[in-house]
Design a protein around this motif. Structure first.
Motif: not given
Length: 222
Positions: A16-17, A39-45
């Motif tokens: 999991e990202t 850290a997952g910033k782009s994935s959250l967006l």
């Protein structure tokens, strides 16, 4: 405007990202999303602008559970969201002006109703003398500024920006930050992913902090 409840995300069968993310953004708020690279910033967006689906948990946009949206509803939801991508995604065959005006053309606005506004916006981001140029002739920083102009030109309900000042000098970074603040003042909910802690400190807005795919919490910046 945005609500995550126990959201996790993975790419394929990879680990999991994002892990058990919960937060909400009220209408008209302005937040930064910070964290180290990976850290997952782009994935959250991506979850917010519907480029990817959560592997578990609940994501709501505009008060609606996106897992219940029909396919024909997705374009209308996406049109309410302006996105500044790291890779710009400009159309090489269109001029600077036409790239910036693209969201308005999609809405079938007549050029006479937006020509002056688009020109003014391009001047604000330092591209007033490049309006007829093609993207291939622009520097990385100019492409970044054009991508920002395109994302904000129709005053979206939500603006998502992924490292929007990564290719510009400090003076232009400050000017772009003022543009985001002004857009927020007009009612747009803003979420900016960045590792630029100086910009976060200057803005004095709360930050959502990611570490290893987990949200550490919302923190008011002094």
């Amino acid at each position: 405007m945005v609500r995550f409840e126990g959201v996790s995300m993975r790419y394929g069968r990879a680990p999991e990202t994002l892990k058990d993310i919960s937060f909400s953004l009220r209408q008209g708020s302005f937040h930064f999303l910070t964290g180290a690279s990976g850290a997952g910033k782009s994935s959250l967006l991506k979850l917010i602008y519907l480029a990817h689906r959560a592997s578990r948990g609940r994501v709501e946009l505009f008060g609606r559970d996106i897992s219940l949206l029909h396919a024909q509803d997705l374009p209308f939801v996406r049109r309410r969201i302006g996105v500044v991508f790291q890779e710009f995604r400009l159309l090489d065959h269109l001029s600077v002006f036409d790239n910036a005006a693209l969201p308005l053309r999609i809405l079938k606005r007549k050029p006479a109703t937006y020509r002056e506004d688009v020109a003014e916006l391009l001047t604000w981001v330092g591209l007033g003398d490049r309006m007829h140029a093609l993207p291939a002739t622009l520097s990385g920083g100019e492409k970044q500024r054009l991508a920002i102009a395109r994302a904000v030109v129709d005053r979206p309900d939500i603006l998502l920006a992924d490292e929007p000042t990564g290719n510009v000098d400090p003076a232009m970074s400050l000017r772009l930050l003022r543009l985001f603040v002004e857009l927020n003042r007009l009612g747009t909910t803003v979420l900016i992913a960045t590792h630029d802690e100086d910009m976060v400190a200057r803005a004095g807005r709360p930050a959502l902090r990611l570490h290893d795919g987990r949200l550490l919490g919302a923190e008011a910046t002094p």
